[in-house]
Design an enzyme around this catalytic site. Structure first.
Site, mmCIF file in Angstrom:
data_model
loop_
_atom_site.group_PDB
_atom_site.id
_atom_site.type_symbol
_atom_site.label_atom_id
_atom_site.label_comp_id
_atom_site.label_asym_id
_atom_site.label_seq_id
_atom_site.Cartn_x
_atom_site.Cartn_y
_atom_site.Cartn_z
ATOM 1 N N GLY A 1 0.674 -1.278 -0.151
ATOM 2 C CA GLY A 1 0.040 -0.123 0.075
ATOM 3 C C GLY A 1 0.764 1.278 0.180
ATOM 4 O O GLY A 1 0.298 2.360 0.116
ATOM 5 N N GLU B 1 5.261 2.884 8.521
ATOM 6 C CA GLU B 1 5.036 1.759 8.987
ATOM 7 C C GLU B 1 6.203 1.180 9.985
ATOM 8 O O GLU B 1 6.085 0.744 10.896
ATOM 9 C CB GLU B 1 4.548 0.590 8.067
ATOM 10 C CG GLU B 1 2.985 1.048 7.516
ATOM 11 C CD GLU B 1 2.557 0.038 6.539
ATOM 12 O OE1 GLU B 1 1.492 -0.043 6.342
ATOM 13 O OE2 GLU B 1 3.477 -0.431 5.594
HETATM 14 C C1 5RP Z 1 0.857 -0.939 3.310
HETATM 15 C C2 5RP Z 1 1.083 -2.102 3.979
HETATM 16 C C3 5RP Z 1 -0.155 -3.056 4.003
HETATM 17 O O1 5RP Z 1 -0.040 -3.554 5.518
HETATM 18 C C4 5RP Z 1 -0.150 -4.335 3.250
HETATM 19 O O2 5RP Z 1 -0.025 -3.959 1.897
HETATM 20 C C5 5RP Z 1 -1.171 -5.383 3.315
HETATM 21 O O3 5RP Z 1 -2.275 -4.738 2.834
HETATM 22 P P1 5RP Z 1 -3.773 -5.340 2.787
HETATM 23 O O4 5RP Z 1 -4.214 -5.208 4.269
HETATM 24 O O5 5RP Z 1 -4.703 -4.251 1.977
HETATM 25 O O6 5RP Z 1 -3.811 -6.512 2.410
HETATM 26 O O7 5RP Z 1 2.118 -2.722 4.214
HETATM 27 O O8 5RP Z 1 2.100 -0.358 3.161
#
Ligand code: 5RP
Length: 226
Positions: free
Chosen positions: A99, A105
């Site tokens: 994301g 994060e």
């Molecule tokens: C965003 C992230 C998300 O936690 C990861 O992409 C998982 O996304 P989703 O819960 O939509 O599957 O690291 O940077």
């Protein structure tokens, strides 16, 4: 159960670790969204929480739900952070950043006492790397870094959005690289972070304490022993 139901089930299990007066880190993504909604519900029921968001999108949603949001520098630590992942393996190693929020994060995870990852069962893998690893790079150096990573056999692809180069909340680019053939992830992490212009990678190798996977019949809770 659908993947989304698994995500929600994991999220509802994870918020049980949140207690009154805690500082909580809020992850990003579709799994984290279920958790943020559950946190919003707790706040509406009178639980006192102070939350630090990991992205602009998470901040917006949390504010809409009436959750008290502060910046990282306003707290001296985070008690618990709950976030999603793109992949995790049996050693609690993760790929994150699908994301695009990997930088904040990872900063939240580093400043958190107890990191919980919530996921649907598709994220559970034997070996990381079917999902491409996001690497956040500054725009000034993106072309040179991409050329270098190509020569290293990591097949970088610059992330795009609606025909334009993707920009993170920090206004950086992302190169998604293929690490499936790489066995030593610690070594890879060091190698990537040594490149001038690489800001952060989506490898989370030792920050996770607990992984909760939504599953038919109840969540699976995996606790890190070491
Ligand atoms: C965003 C992230 C998300 O936690 C990861 O992409 C998982 O996304 P989703 O819960 O939509 O599957 O690291 O940077």
């Amino acid at each position: 159960m659908t993947a989304d139901q698994e995500k929600k089930q994991a999220a509802l299990e994870a918020v049980k670790y949140i207690k009154n007066n805690m500082v909580v880190g809020l992850g990003t993504g579709s799994t984290a969204k279920h958790m943020i909604e559950a946190v919003g519900q707790m706040v509406a029921e009178g639980v006192n929480l102070t939350c630090v968001p990991s992205s602009d999108a998470t901040e917006k949603l949390a504010k809409e739900l009436g959750i008290k949001i502060v910046e990282l520098h306003e707290v001296d630590h985070i008690d618990v952070t709950i976030d999603g992942a793109d992949e995790f393996d049996g050693d609690f190693q993760l790929i994150k950043g699908g994301g695009g929020a990997l930088l904040r994060e990872k900063i939240l995870a580093w400043n958190t006492k107890f990191n919980i990852i919530i996921a649907d069962s598709s994220k559970d893998v034997k070996k990381l790397g079917a999902f491409k690893l996001p690497v956040e790079v500054i725009p000034f150096a993106t072309k040179q870094i991409k050329t270098y990573l190509e020569a290293e056999g990591l097949k970088p692809v610059q992330r795009m959005k609606e025909g334009n180069e993707y920009r993170t909340d920090e206004n950086n680019n992302i190169l998604d690289i293929d690490i499936f053939e790489v066995d030593d992830l610690q070594e890879l992490e060091i190698k990537l972070l040594k490149i001038p212009g690489v800001v952060e990678t989506g490898l989370f190798l030792d920050s996770t304490s607990l992984i909760i996977v939504g599953k038919e019949g109840g969540s699976e809770i995996k606790e890190r022993k070491h």
